[in-house]
Design an enzyme around this catalytic site. Structure first.
Site, PDB file in Angstrom:
ATOM      1  N   GLU A   1       1.944  10.474 -28.573  1.00 51.09           N
ATOM      2  CA  GLU A   1       1.488  11.135 -29.794  1.00 51.09           C
ATOM      3  C   GLU A   1       0.407  12.157 -29.496  1.00 51.09           C
ATOM      4  O   GLU A   1       0.357  13.224 -30.110  1.00 51.09           O
ATOM      5  CB  GLU A   1       0.956  10.087 -30.782  1.00 51.09           C
ATOM      6  CG  GLU A   1       0.617  10.631 -32.169  1.00 51.09           C
ATOM      7  CD  GLU A   1      -0.808  11.149 -32.301  1.00 51.09           C
ATOM      8  OE1 GLU A   1      -1.130  11.785 -33.316  1.00 51.09           O
ATOM      9  OE2 GLU A   1      -1.618  10.918 -31.365  1.00 51.09           O
TER      10      GLU A   1
ATOM     11  N   ASP B   1      -0.017   5.562 -26.645  1.00 52.20           N
ATOM     12  CA  ASP B   1      -0.753   6.372 -25.672  1.00 52.20           C
ATOM     13  C   ASP B   1      -2.185   6.636 -26.110  1.00 52.20           C
ATOM     14  O   ASP B   1      -2.532   6.523 -27.290  1.00 52.20           O
ATOM     15  CB  ASP B   1      -0.031   7.688 -25.404  1.00 52.20           C
ATOM     16  CG  ASP B   1      -0.013   8.615 -26.615  1.00 52.20           C
ATOM     17  OD1 ASP B   1       0.266   8.137 -27.734  1.00 52.20           O
ATOM     18  OD2 ASP B   1      -0.266   9.829 -26.442  1.00 52.20           O
TER      19      ASP B   1
END
Length: 427
Positions: free
Chosen positions: A180, A86
Protein backbone atom coordinates in the site's frame (compact mmCIF):
# COMPACT_ATOMS: atom_id res chain seq x y z
CA UNK A 1 -13.41 -0.14 30.48
CA UNK A 2 -12.09 -2.34 27.70
CA UNK A 3 -14.23 -3.70 24.92
CA UNK A 4 -12.25 -6.83 24.17
CA UNK A 5 -9.13 -8.69 25.26
CA UNK A 6 -6.35 -6.14 25.82
CA UNK A 7 -3.79 -8.89 26.39
CA UNK A 8 -4.59 -10.40 22.98
CA UNK A 9 -4.32 -7.00 21.33
CA UNK A 10 -0.96 -6.21 22.93
CA UNK A 11 0.63 -9.57 22.20
CA UNK A 12 -0.69 -9.78 18.65
CA UNK A 13 0.39 -6.26 17.78
CA UNK A 14 3.89 -6.77 19.17
CA UNK A 15 4.19 -10.10 17.34
CA UNK A 16 3.38 -8.62 13.94
CA UNK A 17 5.22 -5.35 14.61
CA UNK A 18 8.46 -7.29 14.93
CA UNK A 19 8.14 -8.66 11.39
CA UNK A 20 10.00 -6.74 8.70
CA UNK A 21 7.36 -6.15 6.02
CA UNK A 22 8.74 -3.02 4.38
CA UNK A 23 7.76 -2.51 0.74
CA UNK A 24 10.14 -1.35 -2.01
CA UNK A 25 9.25 0.92 -4.93
CA UNK A 26 12.22 -0.31 -6.95
CA UNK A 27 10.78 -3.84 -6.83
CA UNK A 28 7.24 -2.86 -7.81
CA UNK A 29 7.09 -5.52 -10.55
CA UNK A 30 7.43 -8.19 -7.85
CA UNK A 31 4.25 -9.20 -5.97
CA UNK A 32 4.65 -8.49 -3.12
CA UNK A 33 7.85 -6.48 -3.15
CA UNK A 34 9.37 -8.18 -0.08
CA UNK A 35 9.47 -11.74 1.23
CA UNK A 36 8.43 -10.51 4.69
CA UNK A 37 5.05 -9.53 3.30
CA UNK A 38 4.54 -13.01 1.86
CA UNK A 39 5.42 -14.59 5.20
CA UNK A 40 3.06 -12.36 7.17
CA UNK A 41 0.28 -12.65 4.59
CA UNK A 42 0.31 -16.44 4.87
CA UNK A 43 0.56 -16.26 8.65
CA UNK A 44 -2.50 -13.98 8.73
CA UNK A 45 -4.36 -16.36 6.44
CA UNK A 46 -3.75 -19.15 8.93
CA UNK A 47 -4.85 -16.97 11.84
CA UNK A 48 -8.08 -16.04 10.04
CA UNK A 49 -8.77 -19.75 9.54
CA UNK A 50 -8.08 -20.44 13.21
CA UNK A 51 -10.55 -17.73 14.21
CA UNK A 52 -13.19 -19.46 12.09
CA UNK A 53 -13.19 -17.72 8.71
CA UNK A 54 -12.93 -19.17 5.25
CA UNK A 55 -9.55 -17.75 4.25
CA UNK A 56 -6.93 -18.06 1.53
CA UNK A 57 -3.83 -16.30 0.28
CA UNK A 58 -4.13 -14.91 -3.24
CA UNK A 59 -0.70 -15.56 -4.76
CA UNK A 60 -1.43 -13.29 -7.71
CA UNK A 61 -2.28 -10.17 -5.70
CA UNK A 62 -0.55 -10.86 -2.37
CA UNK A 63 -3.80 -10.36 -0.41
CA UNK A 64 -4.82 -12.52 2.53
CA UNK A 65 -8.58 -12.84 2.11
CA UNK A 66 -11.03 -13.86 4.82
CA UNK A 67 -14.80 -14.40 4.88
CA UNK A 68 -16.89 -14.61 8.02
CA UNK A 69 -20.26 -16.02 6.97
CA UNK A 70 -23.45 -14.34 8.05
CA UNK A 71 -25.47 -15.86 10.89
CA UNK A 72 -28.84 -14.41 9.85
CA UNK A 73 -31.31 -15.15 7.07
CA UNK A 74 -31.79 -11.47 6.21
CA UNK A 75 -30.90 -10.29 2.73
CA UNK A 76 -28.11 -8.04 4.01
CA UNK A 77 -25.29 -6.96 1.71
CA UNK A 78 -21.74 -8.04 2.61
CA UNK A 79 -19.31 -5.41 3.91
CA UNK A 80 -15.52 -5.41 3.99
CA UNK A 81 -12.51 -4.12 5.91
CA UNK A 82 -8.96 -3.56 4.67
CA UNK A 83 -5.58 -3.12 6.32
CA UNK A 84 -2.16 -3.38 4.76
CA UNK A 85 0.76 -5.59 5.70
CA UNK A 86 3.63 -3.45 4.43
CA UNK A 87 5.36 -0.62 6.22
CA UNK A 88 6.87 2.61 4.92
CA UNK A 89 10.27 3.66 3.64
CA UNK A 90 12.15 3.61 6.97
CA UNK A 91 14.40 1.16 8.78
CA UNK A 92 12.43 -2.00 9.62
CA UNK A 93 15.29 -4.31 10.63
CA UNK A 94 15.32 -5.63 14.20
CA UNK A 95 12.18 -3.83 15.39
CA UNK A 96 12.01 -3.90 19.19
CA UNK A 97 8.65 -2.68 20.50
CA UNK A 98 8.76 -0.96 23.89
CA UNK A 99 5.71 -1.15 26.18
CA UNK A 100 4.99 1.81 28.46
CA UNK A 101 2.15 0.88 30.81
CA UNK A 102 -0.09 3.56 32.28
CA UNK A 103 1.72 6.23 30.27
CA UNK A 104 2.11 9.33 32.43
CA UNK A 105 1.95 11.87 29.61
CA UNK A 106 5.59 12.92 30.02
CA UNK A 107 8.65 12.66 27.80
CA UNK A 108 9.70 9.11 27.00
CA UNK A 109 13.31 8.09 26.59
CA UNK A 110 13.72 5.85 23.54
CA UNK A 111 17.53 5.99 23.47
CA UNK A 112 19.27 8.15 26.07
CA UNK A 113 22.71 7.71 24.54
CA UNK A 114 21.56 8.84 21.09
CA UNK A 115 19.31 11.55 22.49
CA UNK A 116 16.12 10.07 21.01
CA UNK A 117 12.98 11.05 22.92
CA UNK A 118 9.24 10.94 22.37
CA UNK A 119 8.15 14.25 23.81
CA UNK A 120 4.58 15.62 24.03
CA UNK A 121 6.10 19.09 23.50
CA UNK A 122 6.96 17.93 19.98
CA UNK A 123 3.94 15.65 19.54
CA UNK A 124 0.94 17.14 21.39
CA UNK A 125 -1.35 14.26 20.35
CA UNK A 126 0.43 12.10 22.94
CA UNK A 127 -1.77 13.79 25.53
CA UNK A 128 -4.66 11.60 24.36
CA UNK A 129 -2.65 8.51 25.36
CA UNK A 130 -2.21 9.38 29.03
CA UNK A 131 -3.11 6.46 31.29
CA UNK A 132 -3.03 3.98 28.42
CA UNK A 133 -0.61 1.24 27.43
CA UNK A 134 1.61 3.01 24.93
CA UNK A 135 3.79 0.99 22.53
CA UNK A 136 6.74 2.58 20.75
CA UNK A 137 9.87 1.50 18.90
CA UNK A 138 13.32 1.82 20.46
CA UNK A 139 13.91 4.93 18.35
CA UNK A 140 16.01 3.23 15.68
CA UNK A 141 13.26 1.71 13.54
CA UNK A 142 9.67 2.42 12.74
CA UNK A 143 7.09 0.50 14.76
CA UNK A 144 4.75 -0.57 11.98
CA UNK A 145 1.64 1.02 13.45
CA UNK A 146 0.66 1.87 9.88
CA UNK A 147 -1.05 -0.51 9.43
CA UNK A 148 -0.46 -3.38 11.79
CA UNK A 149 -2.63 -1.60 14.34
CA UNK A 150 -5.46 -1.80 11.81
CA UNK A 151 -4.80 -5.49 11.26
CA UNK A 152 -4.99 -6.20 14.98
CA UNK A 153 -8.19 -4.16 15.28
CA UNK A 154 -9.79 -6.33 12.60
CA UNK A 155 -8.56 -9.58 14.18
CA UNK A 156 -9.95 -8.47 17.55
CA UNK A 157 -13.33 -7.68 16.00
CA UNK A 158 -13.46 -11.07 14.31
CA UNK A 159 -12.52 -12.95 17.49
CA UNK A 160 -15.18 -11.06 19.41
CA UNK A 161 -17.88 -11.95 16.88
CA UNK A 162 -16.93 -15.64 16.70
CA UNK A 163 -16.75 -15.84 20.51
CA UNK A 164 -20.18 -14.17 20.78
CA UNK A 165 -22.33 -16.03 18.22
CA UNK A 166 -25.44 -14.38 19.65
CA UNK A 167 -24.40 -11.14 17.91
CA UNK A 168 -26.15 -11.14 14.56
CA UNK A 169 -24.29 -9.98 11.47
CA UNK A 170 -24.16 -10.27 7.72
CA UNK A 171 -21.26 -11.52 5.59
CA UNK A 172 -17.95 -9.86 6.41
CA UNK A 173 -14.95 -9.88 4.09
CA UNK A 174 -11.39 -9.08 5.13
CA UNK A 175 -8.47 -8.00 2.93
CA UNK A 176 -4.94 -7.82 4.32
CA UNK A 177 -2.93 -6.49 1.42
CA UNK A 178 0.68 -5.73 0.43
CA UNK A 179 2.50 -2.70 -0.97
CA UNK A 180 0.00 0.00 0.00
CA UNK A 181 2.81 2.38 0.88
CA UNK A 182 4.07 2.39 -2.71
CA UNK A 183 0.61 2.55 -4.29
CA UNK A 184 0.35 -0.94 -5.74
CA UNK A 185 -1.68 -2.93 -3.20
CA UNK A 186 -5.16 -1.58 -3.88
CA UNK A 187 -4.35 -1.25 -7.55
CA UNK A 188 -3.84 -5.03 -7.73
CA UNK A 189 -6.74 -6.02 -5.48
CA UNK A 190 -9.14 -8.37 -7.25
CA UNK A 191 -12.76 -7.40 -6.54
CA UNK A 192 -13.75 -11.03 -7.20
CA UNK A 193 -12.27 -11.78 -3.77
CA UNK A 194 -15.06 -9.64 -2.26
CA UNK A 195 -18.17 -11.03 -4.02
CA UNK A 196 -21.24 -8.86 -3.54
CA UNK A 197 -19.53 -6.50 -1.08
CA UNK A 198 -21.39 -3.19 -1.12
CA UNK A 199 -19.02 -1.05 0.93
CA UNK A 200 -15.77 -1.25 2.86
CA UNK A 201 -13.40 0.71 5.07
CA UNK A 202 -9.65 1.10 5.27
CA UNK A 203 -8.03 1.62 8.67
CA UNK A 204 -5.26 4.11 7.97
CA UNK A 205 -3.84 6.36 10.66
CA UNK A 206 -5.53 8.46 13.29
CA UNK A 207 -7.20 8.31 16.66
CA UNK A 208 -10.72 7.19 17.65
CA UNK A 209 -13.27 9.41 15.96
CA UNK A 210 -11.10 10.33 12.99
CA UNK A 211 -12.82 9.71 9.67
CA UNK A 212 -11.87 10.59 6.11
CA UNK A 213 -13.95 10.24 3.00
CA UNK A 214 -11.96 12.66 0.89
CA UNK A 215 -8.52 12.00 -0.55
CA UNK A 216 -6.47 13.74 -3.18
CA UNK A 217 -6.96 13.36 -6.90
CA UNK A 218 -3.45 12.52 -8.04
CA UNK A 219 -1.38 12.72 -11.22
CA UNK A 220 2.32 12.35 -11.87
CA UNK A 221 4.13 14.01 -14.76
CA UNK A 222 7.50 13.48 -16.40
CA UNK A 223 8.94 16.21 -18.64
CA UNK A 224 11.98 15.56 -20.85
CA UNK A 225 13.79 18.47 -22.49
CA UNK A 226 16.12 18.05 -25.45
CA UNK A 227 19.03 20.45 -25.85
CA UNK A 228 21.65 20.97 -28.53
CA UNK A 229 25.29 20.70 -27.49
CA UNK A 230 27.83 22.90 -29.25
CA UNK A 231 31.30 23.93 -28.14
CA UNK A 232 30.77 27.11 -26.07
CA UNK A 233 33.28 28.97 -28.15
CA UNK A 234 31.16 28.40 -31.24
CA UNK A 235 27.74 28.36 -29.58
CA UNK A 236 26.29 31.64 -30.84
CA UNK A 237 22.96 30.97 -32.53
CA UNK A 238 23.47 27.20 -32.29
CA UNK A 239 23.53 25.98 -28.69
CA UNK A 240 20.23 25.25 -26.94
CA UNK A 241 20.86 24.74 -23.24
CA UNK A 242 18.33 22.24 -21.87
CA UNK A 243 19.09 23.35 -18.29
CA UNK A 244 18.07 26.91 -19.16
CA UNK A 245 14.84 25.66 -20.78
CA UNK A 246 14.17 23.65 -17.63
CA UNK A 247 14.45 26.80 -15.53
CA UNK A 248 12.03 28.57 -17.84
CA UNK A 249 9.49 25.81 -17.23
CA UNK A 250 9.99 25.92 -13.45
CA UNK A 251 9.61 29.70 -13.38
CA UNK A 252 6.14 29.38 -14.92
CA UNK A 253 4.75 27.14 -12.15
CA UNK A 254 2.48 28.84 -9.57
CA UNK A 255 4.64 29.93 -6.63
CA UNK A 256 1.98 29.61 -3.93
CA UNK A 257 0.45 26.26 -4.93
CA UNK A 258 3.17 24.17 -3.31
CA UNK A 259 3.03 21.75 -0.33
CA UNK A 260 4.83 24.08 2.06
CA UNK A 261 2.09 26.67 1.54
CA UNK A 262 -0.86 24.24 1.47
CA UNK A 263 -3.08 22.78 4.17
CA UNK A 264 -6.60 21.50 4.73
CA UNK A 265 -8.43 21.45 1.43
CA UNK A 266 -5.67 23.11 -0.60
CA UNK A 267 -4.04 21.39 -3.54
CA UNK A 268 -0.53 21.77 -4.89
CA UNK A 269 2.04 21.01 -7.57
CA UNK A 270 5.24 19.49 -6.21
CA UNK A 271 8.48 19.29 -8.20
CA UNK A 272 10.03 16.05 -6.99
CA UNK A 273 13.18 16.30 -9.05
CA UNK A 274 14.70 18.60 -11.63
CA UNK A 275 18.10 17.91 -13.15
CA UNK A 276 19.64 19.26 -16.31
CA UNK A 277 22.68 19.69 -18.49
CA UNK A 278 23.20 21.38 -21.84
CA UNK A 279 22.27 18.18 -23.65
CA UNK A 280 19.09 17.26 -21.79
CA UNK A 281 17.01 17.94 -18.69
CA UNK A 282 14.31 16.04 -16.82
CA UNK A 283 11.61 17.16 -14.43
CA UNK A 284 9.33 14.94 -12.38
CA UNK A 285 6.37 16.40 -10.53
CA UNK A 286 3.10 15.45 -8.93
CA UNK A 287 -0.27 17.19 -8.96
CA UNK A 288 -2.66 16.93 -6.02
CA UNK A 289 -6.08 18.47 -5.38
CA UNK A 290 -9.37 17.52 -3.77
CA UNK A 291 -11.56 19.58 -6.09
CA UNK A 292 -11.94 17.89 -9.48
CA UNK A 293 -12.13 21.12 -11.48
CA UNK A 294 -9.06 22.57 -9.77
CA UNK A 295 -7.25 19.27 -10.23
CA UNK A 296 -7.91 19.08 -13.96
CA UNK A 297 -7.01 22.78 -14.25
CA UNK A 298 -3.61 22.01 -12.75
CA UNK A 299 -3.15 19.16 -15.23
CA UNK A 300 -4.10 21.50 -18.07
CA UNK A 301 -1.69 24.14 -16.79
CA UNK A 302 1.23 21.73 -17.17
CA UNK A 303 0.10 20.82 -20.68
CA UNK A 304 -0.27 24.49 -21.60
CA UNK A 305 3.18 25.41 -20.30
CA UNK A 306 4.75 22.59 -22.29
CA UNK A 307 2.83 23.68 -25.42
CA UNK A 308 3.92 27.32 -24.99
CA UNK A 309 7.56 26.38 -24.50
CA UNK A 310 7.50 24.03 -27.48
CA UNK A 311 6.21 26.91 -29.59
CA UNK A 312 8.91 29.18 -28.16
CA UNK A 313 11.84 26.77 -28.47
CA UNK A 314 10.79 24.42 -31.25
CA UNK A 315 9.34 21.18 -29.92
CA UNK A 316 12.03 20.39 -27.39
CA UNK A 317 9.70 19.38 -24.54
CA UNK A 318 8.00 16.00 -24.23
CA UNK A 319 5.40 15.30 -21.56
CA UNK A 320 4.12 12.08 -20.05
CA UNK A 321 1.26 12.27 -17.53
CA UNK A 322 -0.30 9.43 -15.58
CA UNK A 323 -3.36 9.53 -13.33
CA UNK A 324 -2.38 7.81 -10.10
CA UNK A 325 -5.71 7.78 -8.29
CA UNK A 326 -8.94 9.72 -7.87
CA UNK A 327 -10.59 11.26 -4.82
CA UNK A 328 -12.90 8.69 -3.24
CA UNK A 329 -15.37 11.52 -2.61
CA UNK A 330 -16.04 11.65 -6.36
CA UNK A 331 -17.93 8.37 -5.86
CA UNK A 332 -18.95 8.50 -2.21
CA UNK A 333 -20.81 11.81 -2.52
CA UNK A 334 -23.47 9.88 -4.47
CA UNK A 335 -23.41 6.89 -2.08
CA UNK A 336 -23.70 8.54 1.35
CA UNK A 337 -24.74 5.41 3.22
CA UNK A 338 -21.12 4.23 3.62
CA UNK A 339 -20.30 7.49 5.43
CA UNK A 340 -23.52 7.74 7.44
CA UNK A 341 -23.19 4.13 8.61
CA UNK A 342 -19.81 4.82 10.22
CA UNK A 343 -20.97 8.11 11.73
CA UNK A 344 -24.07 6.42 13.15
CA UNK A 345 -21.82 3.77 14.72
CA UNK A 346 -19.68 6.51 16.27
CA UNK A 347 -22.82 8.12 17.66
CA UNK A 348 -24.05 4.84 19.17
CA UNK A 349 -20.70 4.49 20.97
CA UNK A 350 -20.58 8.11 22.10
CA UNK A 351 -17.53 8.90 19.96
CA UNK A 352 -17.26 12.44 18.66
CA UNK A 353 -16.42 12.30 14.94
CA UNK A 354 -13.44 14.23 13.63
CA UNK A 355 -14.06 14.42 9.89
CA UNK A 356 -11.09 15.63 7.92
CA UNK A 357 -9.43 15.49 4.54
CA UNK A 358 -6.87 12.75 3.96
CA UNK A 359 -3.97 14.62 2.41
CA UNK A 360 -2.77 11.61 0.48
CA UNK A 361 -4.22 8.40 -0.85
CA UNK A 362 -5.10 4.94 0.46
CA UNK A 363 -5.92 1.54 -0.96
CA UNK A 364 -9.47 2.87 -0.78
CA UNK A 365 -8.84 5.06 -3.83
CA UNK A 366 -8.31 2.03 -6.05
CA UNK A 367 -10.91 -0.16 -4.35
CA UNK A 368 -13.52 2.58 -4.71
CA UNK A 369 -12.79 2.74 -8.43
CA UNK A 370 -13.35 -1.03 -8.57
CA UNK A 371 -16.95 -0.52 -7.42
CA UNK A 372 -16.66 -0.78 -3.62
CA UNK A 373 -16.82 2.70 -1.96
CA UNK A 374 -14.11 2.63 0.71
CA UNK A 375 -13.53 5.61 3.04
CA UNK A 376 -11.00 5.56 5.88
CA UNK A 377 -11.51 5.15 9.62
CA UNK A 378 -8.59 5.12 12.12
CA UNK A 379 -6.13 2.67 13.65
CA UNK A 380 -5.24 4.07 17.08
CA UNK A 381 -1.71 5.32 16.54
CA UNK A 382 0.35 8.33 15.59
CA UNK A 383 3.60 9.75 14.14
CA UNK A 384 3.50 7.38 11.20
CA UNK A 385 6.41 6.35 8.98
CA UNK A 386 9.35 6.92 11.28
CA UNK A 387 11.16 6.35 14.56
CA UNK A 388 8.48 8.16 16.60
CA UNK A 389 5.57 5.90 15.65
CA UNK A 390 3.36 4.72 18.47
CA UNK A 391 0.07 2.97 19.17
CA UNK A 392 -1.96 2.30 22.29
CA UNK A 393 -3.64 -0.95 23.18
CA UNK A 394 -6.76 0.87 24.33
CA UNK A 395 -7.20 2.78 21.07
CA UNK A 396 -6.80 -0.40 19.00
CA UNK A 397 -9.42 -1.91 21.31
CA UNK A 398 -11.68 1.05 20.55
CA UNK A 399 -11.18 0.35 16.85
CA UNK A 400 -12.35 -3.24 17.36
CA UNK A 401 -15.44 -1.92 19.11
CA UNK A 402 -16.18 0.52 16.28
CA UNK A 403 -15.83 -2.21 13.64
CA UNK A 404 -18.16 -4.46 15.59
CA UNK A 405 -20.70 -1.66 15.93
CA UNK A 406 -20.56 -0.94 12.18
CA UNK A 407 -21.31 -4.60 11.47
CA UNK A 408 -24.24 -4.56 13.90
CA UNK A 409 -25.53 -1.19 12.65
CA UNK A 410 -25.44 -2.36 9.02
CA UNK A 411 -27.78 -5.24 9.83
CA UNK A 412 -29.99 -3.00 11.98
CA UNK A 413 -30.36 -0.41 9.22
CA UNK A 414 -31.02 -3.12 6.66
CA UNK A 415 -33.96 -4.19 8.78
CA UNK A 416 -35.21 -0.77 9.89
CA UNK A 417 -34.26 1.67 7.16
CA UNK A 418 -30.91 2.95 5.93
CA UNK A 419 -29.44 6.35 6.64
CA UNK A 420 -29.16 7.78 3.11
CA UNK A 421 -29.05 11.44 4.15
CA UNK A 422 -27.01 13.54 1.67
CA UNK A 423 -23.52 14.37 2.81
CA UNK A 424 -22.81 17.88 4.03
CA UNK A 425 -19.57 19.58 3.15
CA UNK A 426 -17.35 19.78 6.20
CA UNK A 427 -14.68 22.02 4.66
Amino acid sequence: MSFYDLDFIEKTFIHYAKENTRSYEEKHDQVPTSIGQVKMGKELTKQLQEIGLDAYYNEKTGFAIGHLKKNVTDDVTPIGFFSHIDTADFNAENIRPQVHRNYDGKRLVLDEKEGIYLDPKDFPALASCKGETLITSDGHTLLGTDDKAGIVGILSMLKYLTEHPDIEHGDIYIGFGPDEEIGYGGRRFDAKDFPGVELAYTLENGRPGDFEYETFNATEAQIHIRGTVVHPGEAYGLMVNAASLMNDFLDRLPKDEVPEKSKGHDGFILVLNAAGSVDHADISLIIRDFDWDKFTAKEQLIKDIVAELNQKYGDRFSLKMRRQYENIYNVIKDQPYVVNLALDAYKKLGIKPNIQTFRGGTDGNFITQKGIPTPNLFNGGGNYHGRYEYATVEQIDKLAEVLTEIVKEHLSQTRNGRDEAPLKKYW
